[in-house]
Design an enzyme around this catalytic site. Structure first.
Site, PDB file in Angstrom:
ATOM      1  N   SER A 222      -7.514   1.679  -2.670  1.00 20.61           N
ATOM      2  CA  SER A 222      -6.272   0.941  -2.874  1.00 20.61           C
ATOM      3  C   SER A 222      -6.628  -0.419  -3.459  1.00 20.61           C
ATOM      4  CB  SER A 222      -5.566   0.758  -1.527  1.00 20.61           C
ATOM      5  OG  SER A 222      -4.631  -0.289  -1.628  1.00 20.61           O
TER       6      SER A 222
ATOM      7  N   CYS B 156      -8.765  -2.222   3.682  1.00 23.89           N
ATOM      8  CA  CYS B 156      -8.694  -3.371   4.601  1.00 23.89           C
ATOM      9  C   CYS B 156     -10.044  -3.784   5.145  1.00 23.89           C
ATOM     10  CB  CYS B 156      -7.815  -3.043   5.800  1.00 23.89           C
ATOM     11  SG  CYS B 156      -6.207  -2.465   5.363  1.00 23.89           S
TER      12      CYS B 156
ATOM     13  N   GLU C 264     -13.436 -12.833  -6.783  1.00 21.48           N
ATOM     14  CA  GLU C 264     -12.165 -12.279  -7.264  1.00 21.48           C
ATOM     15  C   GLU C 264     -11.015 -12.502  -6.282  1.00 21.48           C
ATOM     16  OE1 GLU C 264     -14.891 -10.578  -6.485  1.00 21.48           O
ATOM     17  OE2 GLU C 264     -14.458  -8.669  -5.496  1.00 21.48           O
TER      18      GLU C 264
ATOM     19  N   GLU D 161     -16.450 -11.135   2.528  1.00 14.43           N
ATOM     20  CA  GLU D 161     -15.254 -10.839   1.738  1.00 14.43           C
ATOM     21  C   GLU D 161     -14.585 -12.126   1.236  1.00 14.43           C
ATOM     22  OE1 GLU D 161     -11.461  -7.975   2.495  1.00 14.43           O
ATOM     23  OE2 GLU D 161     -11.576  -9.717   3.789  1.00 14.43           O
TER      24      GLU D 161
ATOM     25  N   GLU E  98       2.058   1.633  -3.389  1.00 17.25           N
ATOM     26  CA  GLU E  98       0.982   2.109  -4.263  1.00 17.25           C
ATOM     27  C   GLU E  98       0.775   3.618  -4.082  1.00 17.25           C
ATOM     28  OE1 GLU E  98      -2.758   0.144  -3.558  1.00 17.25           O
ATOM     29  OE2 GLU E  98      -3.782   1.195  -5.192  1.00 17.25           O
TER      30      GLU E  98
ATOM     31  N   CYS F  53     -11.305  -2.015  14.018  1.00 15.61           N
ATOM     32  CA  CYS F  53     -11.569  -3.450  14.181  1.00 15.61           C
ATOM     33  C   CYS F  53     -11.719  -3.879  15.636  1.00 15.61           C
ATOM     34  CB  CYS F  53     -10.460  -4.263  13.538  1.00 15.61           C
ATOM     35  SG  CYS F  53     -10.076  -3.729  11.881  1.00 15.61           S
TER      36      CYS F  53
ATOM     37  N   GLU G  84       0.819  -1.207   0.000  1.00 18.81           N
ATOM     38  CA  GLU G  84       0.000   0.000   0.000  1.00 18.81           C
ATOM     39  C   GLU G  84       0.861   1.269   0.000  1.00 18.81           C
ATOM     40  OE1 GLU G  84      -3.371  -0.622   2.434  1.00 18.81           O
ATOM     41  OE2 GLU G  84      -4.171   1.375   2.151  1.00 18.81           O
TER      42      GLU G  84
ATOM     43  N   LYS H 294     -15.924 -10.016   7.011  1.00 13.04           N
ATOM     44  CA  LYS H 294     -14.857 -10.835   6.427  1.00 13.04           C
ATOM     45  C   LYS H 294     -15.413 -12.132   5.857  1.00 13.04           C
ATOM     46  CE  LYS H 294     -11.138  -8.297   7.361  1.00 13.04           C
ATOM     47  NZ  LYS H 294     -10.373  -7.692   6.256  1.00 13.04           N
TER      48      LYS H 294
END
Lengths: 582, 159
Positions: free
Chosen positions: A321, A301, A368, A363, A284, A505, A281, A360
């Site tokens: 990102s 995230c 993908e 996710e 990036e 989190c 990151e 999650k």
């Protein structure tokens, strides 16, 4: 000088600022008034009337919405009030699924506790017709069971006010009132972001995570499977609470031991993935800055945030990102790098993530996020589910010795640990980006300005003579506020961190549930975050790029951050989503 | 512009006019009910988007008040009073008979769009209990036996 008000509650004199409710004044006087629908700052609507008090008025008043007045004489505990509260509970029980023994919230249910404390003796005092609801368990993350719902509206308030999502609400009227999605749609057909904040707000078992522990047990019992586990940073800051350890205690070592005793073949650490995320990151960000990419860049995230962005702010998708989230990165590396090193067929590897997060689960199932037909992460369980597994296995958690994570992907720096708190990803990224850009060693690694539990934080950091303006926000209502200010040109940032859950989190939808009484007096977000910042301060290495195993993975396998292999394994893309699907 | 298109245009215009009012949802829902005769799903979605509130909120309000109807109502709206006096006089059996003859549950509309059957609170004609209304027509001292004949009368009525 604040305008102070003096009143007497149960004979105790107390002074409070004007505007204080009687409930808060009582708390200050050390007097406990029972509540049920009340959730501080989130749901203060006087709906359940459990908190009634006698002020000498014609009828009893709900103290959570009653402003204290000068000279007020309040009684909180009279025979009439006790009878009133008991009757309320009996009425709630008259249409409640009372299979408490097998309820996921048994012993952690506010309704159950009130019934016990207020001396309810007959759960069938008002036996009669009951509603019979179908359980909505279609979502990969959240299960809604209206048979256990008491209509307190805490979930509705969190969903609409804190998260600005509002996919559930009261429908119909009277006895038929239910908390549902409109038009009888399932949660999964709505633009639910799976954050699970509704679960942690629920006083009963009406909202819970989709339990995936059976899949984990099955994998562990299968001798042909090599089962690799990784816990997220925030899990270690809260898991102990499930075993009576005080909030804010980090239990990293015990957790690693518990995972080994449960029979996982390898215990890696999502913290390693966090360091890896920072490498990618930060790179990036530097690339976008130097080569003219889309700015502000926004972190990726938090899967609740990602779905929120895809659905409600799709114009910002190019700003996200492309980095996968840390546990997805570890999953991808387990099924490639680790499988190569250990000479194991990746098809026989089962990757399990322990997350503070219900989103999650959604996710991990994204098509993908995989490679060669294999998902990066096969199963996600929450902190709560891990606690249940530890208990079910008969492991005495509190007596466990500490142990380390397994090597290859078990080492981490302080930068990774703080990912679990709002501002942590930003701080970690700044530590690495600063040194990458300037080539100098950062004198002070603590970026205090991005710490703390405020919804939106801003900071300007001077890197190599250039001011970089960053923002950090947590909760999706705050994200919406921030994005609106970027959209209308009011604000201009280079880099934004967004976490879907308030406080990040540590306060995720998969974390141990904290009851409303505790939430009224303790800032759960801050106390749990302290455990992580404490761990960061004690780490010998505090910058992701100093992690030895990270250096090794780039030298042995990935090449360089943002390189070809990284792009194949560690980066992803996003999709515009509709608000409603059939 | 087709009839339907002009209805939607009217809806959007009304949303625009109420947009910045606090508590705009109620008047907009009432207006929509007037324009369309009901507030179906697509209309609720347009209202939600237009007013910047969630569909949950719109649907919650629309289902809370019995004046709002989610489905189009039939040409003839049959209301059977279940107020205390009518109920004591046996209006439930009248309602049950209607449901049987029309072959629909209470609160729904026949497939041909002709009849909507609903139960109501007191209609204020307790002296005539049990009471039923079909649109503006009032039927007092109802018995289940009378139901088939009355329904047949409306069945055969020309549009």
């Amino acid at each position: 000088m604040e305008n102070m008000i003096a009143l007497t509650i149960d004979g105790v004199s107390v002074e409070v600022p004007a505007g204080t409710t009687v409930l808060e004044a009582a708390r200050k006087a050390g007097i406990h008034i029972p509540t049920l629908c009340y959730l501080k700052d989130i749901n203060e609507i006087g709906a359940c009337r459990m908190c009634v008090v006698d002020t000498g008025a014609r009828s009893l008043q709900a103290s959570c919405v009653l402003p204290a007045t000068n000279g007020m004489v309040v009684k909180t505990n009279t025979p009439a009030i006790r009878k009133y509260r008991k009757t309320l509970l009996e009425l709630v029980l008259s249409d409640h699924d009372k299979k408490c023994l097998t309820c996921v919230r048994s012993q952690n249910c506010e309704l159950q506790r009130l019934c016990r404390e207020l001396g309810v003796k007959d759960g069938d005092a008002f036996k009669g017709v009951t509603n019979d609801y179908e359980v909505d368990d279609v979502s990969p993350a959240i299960v809604r069971d209206n048979n256990k719902c008491i209509l307190c509206r805490r979930c509705v308030a969190v969903c609409s006010k804190v998260q600005k999502v509002g996919v559930i609400g009261p429908v119909m009227r009277g006895f038929k009132t239910a908390i549902e999605s409109p038009w009888g749609l399932k949660l999964n057909n709505m633009a639910c972001i799976n954050c699970g904040q509704c679960i942690t707000a629920c006083p009963t078992g009406a909202l819970r995570e989709k339990d995936d522990t059976a899949k984990v047990w099955e994998a562990l019992a299968d001798p042909t499977k090599h089962v690799v586990v990784q816990p997220a940073p925030a899990v270690r800051a809260a898991l102990g609470e499930e075993f009576g350890i005080p909030m804010g205690t980090s239990v990293t070592g015990k957790m690693a031991t518990a995972l080994k005793r449960l029979g996982f073949d390898k215990v890696f650490d999502t913290d390693f993935g966090a360091d890896l995320t920072i490498m990618e990151e930060a790179n990036e960000l530097v690339e976008r800055l130097t080569e003219g990419g889309t700015l502000p860049m926004i972190t990726s995230c938090s899967p609740g945030w990602i779905k929120f962005c895809e659905t409600y702010y799709p114009d910002f998708i190019p700003n996200l990102s492309t980095c996968k989230s840390p546990h997805e990165m570890v999953g991808a590396m387990v099924k490639s790098y680790y499988a190569d090193k250990a000479e194991i067929d990746p098809h026989n590897i089962v990757t399990v993530s322990v997350m503070p997060c219900t989103a999650k689960k959604f996710e991990a199932a994204r098509p993908e996020l995989g490679h060669n037909g294999m998902a990066d992460v096969d199963i996600v369980i929450t902190t709560r589910e891990l606690a249940r597994m530890i208990k079910e296995a008969g492991i005495n958690f509190n007596a466990l010795p500490d142990s380390d994570f397994d090597s290859l992907m078990g080492e981490s720096t302080g930068a990774a640990v703080i990912f679990g708190a709002t501002g942590g990803v930003m701080e970690a990224a700044l530590r690495t980006a600063y040194e990458t850009i300037t080539g100098e060693t950062l004198a002070k690694v603590d970026f205090e300005a991005v710490r703390g539990t405020q919804g939106i934080k801003e900071a300007t950091i001077n890197i190599a003579g250039k001011d970089v303006t960053v923002a950090v926000c947590s909760s999706t209502s705050k994200a919406a506020e921030l994005l609106d200010s970027v959209k209308n040109g009011e604000k201009n940032y280079t880099f934004i961190e967004v976490m879907a859950c308030p406080g990040g989190c540590v306060n995720g939808g998969g974390q141990p549930i904290v009851d409303a009484d505790t939430r009224a007096t303790v800032d759960v977000r801050a106390v749990r975050a302290q455990a992580l910042y404490g761990e960061d301060a004690e780490k010998p290495l505090r910058k992701s790029h100093e992690n030895g195993e990270i250096k090794a993975i780039y030298a042995d396998y990935l090449g360089k951050p943002g390189g070809h292999r990284s792009h194949e394994l560690l980066h992803t893309h996003y999709t515009r989503r509709e608000k409603y699907t059939d | 512009m087709s009839e339907m298109e002009s209805k939607y245009a009217e809806l959007r215009q009304m949303i625009e006019a109420h947009k910045d009012w606090p508590g705009a949802l109620m008047p907009v829902l009432q207006g929509a009910q007037e324009i369309f005769g009901c507030v179906p799903e697509d209309v609720q979605k347009i209202i939600a988007e237009g007013l910047g509130v969630t569909l949950s909120e719109v649907y919650g309000v629309a289902t809370f008040y019995s004046q709002f109807s989610l489905q189009p109502k039939g040409k003839y709206v049959i209301s059977v009073c279940l107020g205390t006096a009518c109920y004591v006089k046996g209006s439930q059996s009248v309602l049950d008979k209607l449901s049987e003859v029309l072959e629909i549950p209470v609160g729904t509309t026949t497939k041909d769009g002709k009849f909507t059957l609903q139960a109501t609170r007191c209609l204020g004609a307790c002296g005539l209990a049990p009471v039923m209304t079909i649109n503006e027509d009032v039927y007092g001292r109802m018995t289940p036996d009378q139901v088939p004949e009355i329904i047949a009368k409306y069945q055969n009525k020309e549009a």
